[in-house]
Design a protein around this motif. Structure first.
Motif, PDB file in Angstrom:
ATOM      1  N   PRO A 180      37.961   2.686  58.350  1.00  0.00           N
ATOM      2  CA  PRO A 180      38.938   3.769  58.121  1.00  0.00           C
ATOM      3  C   PRO A 180      40.357   3.252  57.852  1.00  0.00           C
ATOM      4  CG  PRO A 180      37.699   4.115  60.181  1.00  0.00           C
ATOM      5  CD  PRO A 180      37.233   2.826  59.615  1.00  0.00           C
ATOM      6  N   LEU A 181      40.719   2.120  58.453  1.00  0.00           N
ATOM      7  CA  LEU A 181      42.064   1.575  58.203  1.00  0.00           C
ATOM      8  C   LEU A 181      42.245   1.241  56.727  1.00  0.00           C
ATOM      9  CD1 LEU A 181      42.454  -0.787  61.304  1.00  0.00           C
ATOM     10  CD2 LEU A 181      43.766   1.293  60.847  1.00  0.00           C
ATOM     11  N   ASN A 182      41.168   0.775  56.088  1.00  0.00           N
ATOM     12  CA  ASN A 182      41.249   0.475  54.660  1.00  0.00           C
ATOM     13  C   ASN A 182      41.256   1.740  53.815  1.00  0.00           C
ATOM     14  OD1 ASN A 182      41.682  -2.260  54.084  1.00  0.00           O
ATOM     15  ND2 ASN A 182      39.607  -2.780  54.782  1.00  0.00           N
ATOM     16  N   ARG A 183      40.539   2.781  54.283  1.00  0.00           N
ATOM     17  CA  ARG A 183      40.601   4.055  53.552  1.00  0.00           C
ATOM     18  C   ARG A 183      42.036   4.593  53.581  1.00  0.00           C
ATOM     19  NH1 ARG A 183      35.366   5.010  55.641  1.00  0.00           N
ATOM     20  NH2 ARG A 183      36.067   6.453  57.250  1.00  0.00           N
ATOM     21  N   GLU A 184      42.686   4.409  54.742  1.00  0.00           N
ATOM     22  CA  GLU A 184      44.102   4.822  54.833  1.00  0.00           C
ATOM     23  C   GLU A 184      44.973   4.028  53.872  1.00  0.00           C
ATOM     24  OE1 GLU A 184      45.815   4.662  58.838  1.00  0.00           O
ATOM     25  OE2 GLU A 184      43.948   5.571  59.586  1.00  0.00           O
ATOM     26  N   ARG A 185      44.713   2.716  53.810  1.00  0.00           N
ATOM     27  CA  ARG A 185      45.507   1.876  52.899  1.00  0.00           C
ATOM     28  C   ARG A 185      45.363   2.368  51.466  1.00  0.00           C
ATOM     29  NH1 ARG A 185      47.659  -3.068  54.264  1.00  0.00           N
ATOM     30  NH2 ARG A 185      47.390  -3.931  52.180  1.00  0.00           N
ATOM     31  N   ILE A 186      44.113   2.662  51.071  1.00  0.00           N
ATOM     32  CA  ILE A 186      43.870   3.097  49.690  1.00  0.00           C
ATOM     33  C   ILE A 186      44.585   4.423  49.427  1.00  0.00           C
ATOM     34  CG2 ILE A 186      42.084   3.874  48.063  1.00  0.00           C
ATOM     35  CD1 ILE A 186      40.179   1.862  49.559  1.00  0.00           C
ATOM     36  N   SER A 187      44.529   5.353  50.413  1.00  0.00           N
ATOM     37  CA  SER A 187      45.170   6.653  50.187  1.00  0.00           C
ATOM     38  C   SER A 187      46.698   6.509  50.137  1.00  0.00           C
ATOM     39  CB  SER A 187      44.747   7.649  51.272  1.00  0.00           C
ATOM     40  OG  SER A 187      45.272   7.271  52.517  1.00  0.00           O
ATOM     41  N   ARG A 188      47.228   5.436  50.752  1.00  0.00           N
ATOM     42  CA  ARG A 188      48.672   5.167  50.654  1.00  0.00           C
ATOM     43  C   ARG A 188      49.046   4.459  49.352  1.00  0.00           C
ATOM     44  NH1 ARG A 188      48.758   2.741  55.914  1.00  0.00           N
ATOM     45  NH2 ARG A 188      48.963   0.731  54.909  1.00  0.00           N
ATOM     46  N   GLY A 189      48.011   3.999  48.623  1.00  0.00           N
ATOM     47  CA  GLY A 189      48.289   3.250  47.393  1.00  0.00           C
ATOM     48  C   GLY A 189      48.339   1.751  47.604  1.00  0.00           C
ATOM     49  N   ASP A 190      47.954   1.278  48.802  1.00  0.00           N
ATOM     50  CA  ASP A 190      47.913  -0.175  49.065  1.00  0.00           C
ATOM     51  C   ASP A 190      46.516  -0.709  48.750  1.00  0.00           C
ATOM     52  OD1 ASP A 190      50.512  -0.500  49.957  1.00  0.00           O
ATOM     53  OD2 ASP A 190      50.006   0.081  52.019  1.00  0.00           O
ATOM     54  N   GLY A 222      47.805  -7.542  48.912  1.00  0.00           N
ATOM     55  CA  GLY A 222      49.125  -6.911  48.827  1.00  0.00           C
ATOM     56  C   GLY A 222      50.172  -7.514  49.750  1.00  0.00           C
ATOM     57  N   ARG A 223      49.791  -8.545  50.516  1.00  0.00           N
ATOM     58  CA  ARG A 223      50.700  -9.286  51.392  1.00  0.00           C
ATOM     59  C   ARG A 223      51.147  -8.523  52.651  1.00  0.00           C
ATOM     60  NH1 ARG A 223      53.395 -14.264  50.673  1.00  0.00           N
ATOM     61  NH2 ARG A 223      53.089 -14.762  48.508  1.00  0.00           N
ATOM     62  N   ARG A 224      51.451  -7.226  52.495  1.00  0.00           N
ATOM     63  CA  ARG A 224      51.901  -6.438  53.658  1.00  0.00           C
ATOM     64  C   ARG A 224      50.674  -5.900  54.377  1.00  0.00           C
ATOM     65  NH1 ARG A 224      54.826  -2.665  55.873  1.00  0.00           N
ATOM     66  NH2 ARG A 224      53.435  -1.072  55.070  1.00  0.00           N
ATOM     67  N   LEU A 225      50.513  -6.273  55.653  1.00  0.00           N
ATOM     68  CA  LEU A 225      49.286  -5.892  56.345  1.00  0.00           C
ATOM     69  C   LEU A 225      49.562  -5.578  57.822  1.00  0.00           C
ATOM     70  CD1 LEU A 225      46.224  -5.697  55.640  1.00  0.00           C
ATOM     71  CD2 LEU A 225      45.979  -7.980  56.603  1.00  0.00           C
ATOM     72  N   PRO A 226      50.186  -4.433  58.076  1.00  0.00           N
ATOM     73  CA  PRO A 226      50.475  -4.067  59.472  1.00  0.00           C
ATOM     74  C   PRO A 226      49.205  -3.839  60.290  1.00  0.00           C
ATOM     75  CG  PRO A 226      51.092  -2.279  57.953  1.00  0.00           C
ATOM     76  CD  PRO A 226      50.736  -3.452  57.115  1.00  0.00           C
ATOM     77  N   GLU A 227      48.067  -3.624  59.582  1.00  0.00           N
ATOM     78  CA  GLU A 227      46.789  -3.392  60.288  1.00  0.00           C
ATOM     79  C   GLU A 227      46.107  -4.700  60.676  1.00  0.00           C
ATOM     80  OE1 GLU A 227      47.328  -2.644  57.109  1.00  0.00           O
ATOM     81  OE2 GLU A 227      47.316  -0.472  56.837  1.00  0.00           O
ATOM     82  N   GLY A 228      46.723  -5.846  60.362  1.00  0.00           N
ATOM     83  CA  GLY A 228      46.057  -7.149  60.509  1.00  0.00           C
ATOM     84  C   GLY A 228      45.425  -7.384  61.870  1.00  0.00           C
ATOM     85  N   ASP A 229      46.171  -7.110  62.944  1.00  0.00           N
ATOM     86  CA  ASP A 229      45.651  -7.374  64.297  1.00  0.00           C
ATOM     87  C   ASP A 229      44.434  -6.506  64.592  1.00  0.00           C
ATOM     88  OD1 ASP A 229      47.587  -9.214  64.713  1.00  0.00           O
ATOM     89  OD2 ASP A 229      48.814  -7.993  66.073  1.00  0.00           O
ATOM     90  N   ARG A 230      44.516  -5.238  64.196  1.00  0.00           N
ATOM     91  CA  ARG A 230      43.407  -4.314  64.485  1.00  0.00           C
ATOM     92  C   ARG A 230      42.167  -4.680  63.676  1.00  0.00           C
ATOM     93  NH1 ARG A 230      45.963   1.311  63.499  1.00  0.00           N
ATOM     94  NH2 ARG A 230      47.508   0.042  62.394  1.00  0.00           N
ATOM     95  N   LEU A 231      42.372  -5.094  62.415  1.00  0.00           N
ATOM     96  CA  LEU A 231      41.229  -5.515  61.594  1.00  0.00           C
ATOM     97  C   LEU A 231      40.585  -6.766  62.190  1.00  0.00           C
ATOM     98  CD1 LEU A 231      42.668  -4.919  57.999  1.00  0.00           C
ATOM     99  CD2 LEU A 231      40.906  -3.565  59.156  1.00  0.00           C
ATOM    100  N   ALA A 232      41.418  -7.686  62.670  1.00  0.00           N
ATOM    101  CA  ALA A 232      40.890  -8.925  63.275  1.00  0.00           C
ATOM    102  C   ALA A 232      40.024  -8.588  64.484  1.00  0.00           C
ATOM    103  CB  ALA A 232      42.038  -9.842  63.672  1.00  0.00           C
ATOM    104  N   GLU A 233      40.465  -7.627  65.288  1.00  0.00           N
ATOM    105  CA  GLU A 233      39.683  -7.214  66.459  1.00  0.00           C
ATOM    106  C   GLU A 233      38.296  -6.747  66.059  1.00  0.00           C
ATOM    107  OE1 GLU A 233      41.283  -4.129  69.186  1.00  0.00           O
ATOM    108  OE2 GLU A 233      43.125  -5.354  68.968  1.00  0.00           O
ATOM    109  N   LYS A 234      38.239  -5.976  64.972  1.00  0.00           N
ATOM    110  CA  LYS A 234      36.937  -5.476  64.510  1.00  0.00           C
ATOM    111  C   LYS A 234      36.039  -6.626  64.070  1.00  0.00           C
ATOM    112  CE  LYS A 234      38.835  -1.054  63.619  1.00  0.00           C
ATOM    113  NZ  LYS A 234      38.835   0.208  62.920  1.00  0.00           N
ATOM    114  N   LEU A 235      36.621  -7.618  63.391  1.00  0.00           N
ATOM    115  CA  LEU A 235      35.817  -8.767  62.953  1.00  0.00           C
ATOM    116  C   LEU A 235      35.242  -9.496  64.155  1.00  0.00           C
ATOM    117  CD1 LEU A 235      38.033 -10.268  60.091  1.00  0.00           C
ATOM    118  CD2 LEU A 235      36.149  -8.631  59.913  1.00  0.00           C
TER     119      LEU A 235
END
Ligand code: ZN
Ligand code: ZN
Length: 416
Positions: A211-221, A116-129
């Motif tokens: 959970p960040l991805n569950r939030e994205r899905i519930s937002r429709g992203d 979806g190109r828009r990824l404000p969670e990017g930094d936090r997801l990278a930390e988890k990886l």
């Protein structure tokens, strides 16, 4: 004596029907580019060699005087360097995309290559990886860095790695996530491909339940539940320009790839405020930045990106507009330099990106140069067509640096 080298990305084009059979360079209003052609010397250039469509990385290496067939070791390391990531010799870097994957019986399907190109969670997801620990190779460490939007870089560090491995990115939506394969029979390539495949699977597992991805899905992203890897590369082993010619050199560029190639050959990196590398780029700021840093440099390289974007977008009208922005850069530069006594200016392209093809092609690019002692030819307009009759004839990319260094008095006499 100083040199300004301007590379307008993908500037070259073909005659276009909508432009009355002219190329975008012919159709654009370019008084400043034409002025340089008139007082200076023109030619055409095969950046790599005739008929070879260059990538931007290999083309820039050639323009900086290196033989890409000898020294090119993939794109990833340039991207990492250009993003300001500290990468050591031997580290293997990949360009990475957060993507949306969908589990199928036969594997993972790539639903969206950019999540979806828009990824404000990017930094936090990278930390988890980055919390994951490799199992297949305990002597290798990795780090994942998120940059902008869906993009990032993966760097592997440790002994016995190779950049000769294939992408996991299928480069097309609707295709399956690929397995990385060794591209030669070396143990290093086998080991690296194994690590890449372990990470590829682990990243999906970590991200899919997050959970960040569950939030994205519930937002429709679309969820960013996977990472696509491509363009494995290591730092090339090259003698930097600073050593090779004893010059100080800097670059003004926005995009990571060009900044990375420039850094790899020893240039200091600058970014012009407002230079987006896109259609809305502030071209006057690019010229101002180059003029500001010129006094402390022998060579300043300016990279102008939007001409290539218009070629890839297949949009001749926008390409004409971007060429007029380029002309504006030249106008600003001409006001700040002295072509009679002190400065040389060279303008060319890294490759042709015809609007009709929307990809890089192998035709030569136009080239113009002016400065103290440069013999003028009879060309009075700057275009692919006019430059074919210029005094510089037909050059290769690797000829540019020797020609410039000769004018700067840095070239050594061959023989005695
Ligand atoms: Zn390019
Ligand atoms: Zn391009």
């Amino acid at each position: 004596m100083k040199v300004l080298l301007i590379v307008s990305d993908g500037l070259g084009d073909r005659p276009i029907r909508e432009l009355g059979g002219r190329t975008p360079l012919q159709a654009a209003n370019t008084p400043n580019l034409d002025h340089v052609a008139k007082i200076g010397c023109c030619g055409i250039m095969d950046t790599i060699s005739p008929g070879i469509p260059p990538g931007s990385d290999t083309a820039h290496l050639a323009i900086f005087g290196y033989d890409p067939y000898e020294c090119y070791t993939g794109r990833g390391a340039f991207e990492a360097l250009g993003m300001g990531i500290n990468i050591k010799p031997g580290d293997v870097a990949f360009r990475a995309n957060f993507a949306t994957l969908e589990a199928r019986e036969s594997g993972l399907l790539v639903r969206d290559r950019r999540a979806g190109r828009r990824l404000p969670e990017g930094d936090r997801l990278a930390e988890k990886l980055n919390q994951y620990r490799l199992k297949t190779a305990k002597d290798v460490e990795f780090r994942f860095e998120h940059s902008v939007e869906h993009r990032g870089v993966l760097v592997l560090s440790g002994p016995g790695l190779s950049y000769r491995v294939s992408d996991t990115d299928p480069h097309e939506t609707g295709e399956m996530l690929r397995e990385s394969k060794p591209l030669d029979s070396s143990e290093e390539a086998r080991k690296t491909a194994k690590i890449v495949n372990e990470l590829s699977a682990a990243f999906h597992q970590i991200l899919d339940g997050d959970p960040l991805n569950r939030e994205r899905i519930s937002r429709g992203d679309p969820p960013a539940n996977g990472v696509l890897l491509r363009g494995a590369g290591i730092l090339p082993e090259v003698t930097p320009l600073t050593e090779r010619y004893g010059i100080s050199c800097s670059c003004v560029a926005a995009a990571a790839l060009y900044r990375g190639v420039a850094a790899a050959v020893g240039m200091k990196l600058y970014r012009a405020p407002g230079d987006t590398g896109s259609y809305d780029t502030d071209e006057e700021s690019i010229a101002e930045t180059a003029l500001r840093i010129l006094p402390e440099n022998d060579l300043v390289f300016i990279h102008f990106k939007p001409t290539d974007n218009a070629g890839h977008d297949g949009d001749p009208e926008t390409k004409v507009k971007m060429i007029e922005k380029l002309d504006n850069i030249m106008g600003k530069l001409l006001n700040g330099i002295d072509l009679e006594n002190e400065h040389y200016v060279i303008l060319t392209a890294d490759h042709t990106t015809p609007c009709a093809v929307r990809e890089h092609t192998g035709e030569p690019v136009p080239l113009e140069m002016a400065g103290p002692g440069v013999r003028p030819d009879k060309i009075a307009a700057f275009s692919e067509i006019d430059c074919q009759n210029g005094g510089l004839g037909r050059l290769r990319g690797k000829d540019i640096m020797p020609i410039m260094m000769d004018y700067l008095g840095k070239a050594k006499i061959f023989g005695s």
